[in-house]
Design a protein around this motif. Structure first.
Motif, PDB file in Angstrom:
ATOM      1  N   SER A 127      89.711  12.066  28.467  1.00  0.00           N
ATOM      2  CA  SER A 127      88.344  11.603  28.226  1.00  0.00           C
ATOM      3  C   SER A 127      87.359  12.564  28.861  1.00  0.00           C
ATOM      4  O   SER A 127      87.740  13.481  29.596  1.00  0.00           O
ATOM      5  N   LYS A 128      86.097  12.349  28.597  1.00  0.00           N
ATOM      6  CA  LYS A 128      85.056  13.099  29.284  1.00  0.00           C
ATOM      7  C   LYS A 128      85.103  12.750  30.764  1.00  0.00           C
ATOM      8  O   LYS A 128      85.338  11.590  31.128  1.00  0.00           O
ATOM      9  N   ARG A 129      84.909  13.714  31.639  1.00  0.00           N
ATOM     10  CA  ARG A 129      84.991  13.463  33.079  1.00  0.00           C
ATOM     11  C   ARG A 129      83.979  12.389  33.514  1.00  0.00           C
ATOM     12  O   ARG A 129      82.817  12.413  33.109  1.00  0.00           O
ATOM     13  N   MET A 130      84.479  11.465  34.310  1.00  0.00           N
ATOM     14  CA  MET A 130      83.674  10.400  34.896  1.00  0.00           C
ATOM     15  C   MET A 130      83.108   9.442  33.844  1.00  0.00           C
ATOM     16  O   MET A 130      82.125   8.760  34.088  1.00  0.00           O
ATOM     17  N   GLU A 131      83.772   9.389  32.697  1.00  0.00           N
ATOM     18  CA  GLU A 131      83.314   8.455  31.682  1.00  0.00           C
ATOM     19  C   GLU A 131      83.971   7.088  31.878  1.00  0.00           C
ATOM     20  O   GLU A 131      84.523   6.799  32.919  1.00  0.00           O
ATOM     21  N   THR A 132      83.965   6.249  30.826  1.00  0.00           N
ATOM     22  CA  THR A 132      84.499   4.886  30.877  1.00  0.00           C
ATOM     23  C   THR A 132      85.870   4.859  31.535  1.00  0.00           C
ATOM     24  O   THR A 132      86.767   5.598  31.133  1.00  0.00           O
ATOM     25  N   PRO A 133      86.081   4.054  32.552  1.00  0.00           N
ATOM     26  CA  PRO A 133      87.385   3.989  33.214  1.00  0.00           C
ATOM     27  C   PRO A 133      88.460   3.459  32.283  1.00  0.00           C
ATOM     28  O   PRO A 133      88.167   2.780  31.296  1.00  0.00           O
ATOM     29  N   THR A 134      89.710   3.757  32.614  1.00  0.00           N
ATOM     30  CA  THR A 134      90.806   3.382  31.726  1.00  0.00           C
ATOM     31  C   THR A 134      90.935   1.877  31.550  1.00  0.00           C
ATOM     32  O   THR A 134      91.521   1.416  30.594  1.00  0.00           O
ATOM     33  N   GLU A 135      90.401   1.089  32.483  1.00  0.00           N
ATOM     34  CA  GLU A 135      90.493  -0.369  32.350  1.00  0.00           C
ATOM     35  C   GLU A 135      89.707  -0.881  31.149  1.00  0.00           C
ATOM     36  O   GLU A 135      89.880  -2.009  30.713  1.00  0.00           O
ATOM     37  N   SER A 136      88.817  -0.049  30.618  1.00  0.00           N
ATOM     38  CA  SER A 136      87.957  -0.480  29.510  1.00  0.00           C
ATOM     39  C   SER A 136      88.328   0.193  28.196  1.00  0.00           C
ATOM     40  O   SER A 136      87.472   0.458  27.359  1.00  0.00           O
TER      41      SER A 136
END
Length: 287
Positions: free
Chosen positions: A169-178
């Protein structure tokens, strides 16, 4: 039977139309029809069923076409073997998946070109192992890098590389929990990494908000870098700019993948291909 009959049968088998085969071979249509009938009389079998819109091979016709293809391929190998000067030259056609094209493979390709300047390299990109396998069997390419599981019947594996895939993913984007809230960018059907993505989503009970289909690695990485979507790919595809992405681990059963370099089994190996395989094994490049 004459050798030209081989080309006629193969052309008619490919097109399903006598008129189109005649045009391809620059023959009169009546000549093609006569030659087919002569073969049928010679072998006492019906090779094609005739219909208003074309012809369809019979069971015996399919067998004949298979033998004809083998004969034509052997003649091709004979010609190439006799013309091979013994040192790498001519054209080397390599099929390559997008994931390998974006990786350190280009480094070995550059070294090969510098070492053997008389070889003209042609790269054929694809995302589907099935497409590359067909191109090898049709003598359109000399060998190919194929990712994921593939039917190896009729192919010889010259090199095998292990790799791992991850959620990128893009760095510091939506966390994997979402993950249920994000879109996914994938290659067209037939790509092994798309299959992994679909299996992962099904296993996790997730429904991708949107599945974005692209045909090039450049477009795929652009979608990820901009934050539009996540993807599941080997980390090697981001080796040029790893700092702009975040990498998330997958469950063990989704993680491991293999990329192999294959060529046609029992096929003539040119000097150019032989030296390419040797350099590949010497460098032991991991994608």
């Amino acid at each position: 039977m004459e050798l030209s009959d081989i080309d006629i049968i193969l052309a008619v088998g490919r097109s399903g139309k006598i008129s189109q085969a005649a045009k391809e071979l620059n023959y009169a249509q009546s000549n093609v029809t006569t030659r087919i009938k002569k073969l049928e009389q010679e072998y006492q079998v019906q090779l094609f069923n005739r219909f208003p819109k074309g012809v369809v091979p019979t069971a015996k016709g399919e067998q004949f076409i298979a033998y004809a293809a083998r004969i034509r391929n052997l003649l091709h190998d004979l010609e190439q073997d006799m013309m091979d000067p013994g040192e790498p030259s001519g054209t080397l056609k390599i099929g390559i998946v997008e994931t390998a094209a974006s990786s350190r493979f280009m480094e070995i390709l550059n070294e090969y070109q510098v070492t053997y300047p008389k070889v003209s390299i042609s790269l054929v990109n694809a995302t589907s192992p099935k497409v590359l396998r067909h191109k090898i069997q049709a003598y359109e390419i000399d060998g190919a890098f194929i990712s994921g599981a593939c039917v190896k019947e009729g192919l010889k594996v010259e090199y095998e590389m292990q790799d791992t895939v991850h959620i990128i993913s893009k760095r510091m984007e939506t966390p994997t929990e979402s993950l249920c809230q994000v879109s996914w960018v994938v290659f067209p059907q037939g790509c092994p990494y798309r299959e992994i993505t679909e299996m992962f989503l099904e296993e996790e009970g997730l429904s991708a908000r949107n599945m974005i289909e692209v045909s090039t690695m450049e477009n795929l990485l652009s979608c990820v870098e901009s934050g539009i979507a996540y993807t599941i790919m080997p980390c090697s595809v981001i080796h040029k700019k790893p700092e702009v992405y975040s990498v998330h681990d997958l469950a063990e059963k989704f993680t491991h993948t293999t990329t192999t370099f294959v060529r046609g089994e029992d096929r003539y190996v040119s000097s150019a291909l032989d030296q390419f395989v040797k350099l590949l094994n010497q460098k032991c490049i991991t994608f």
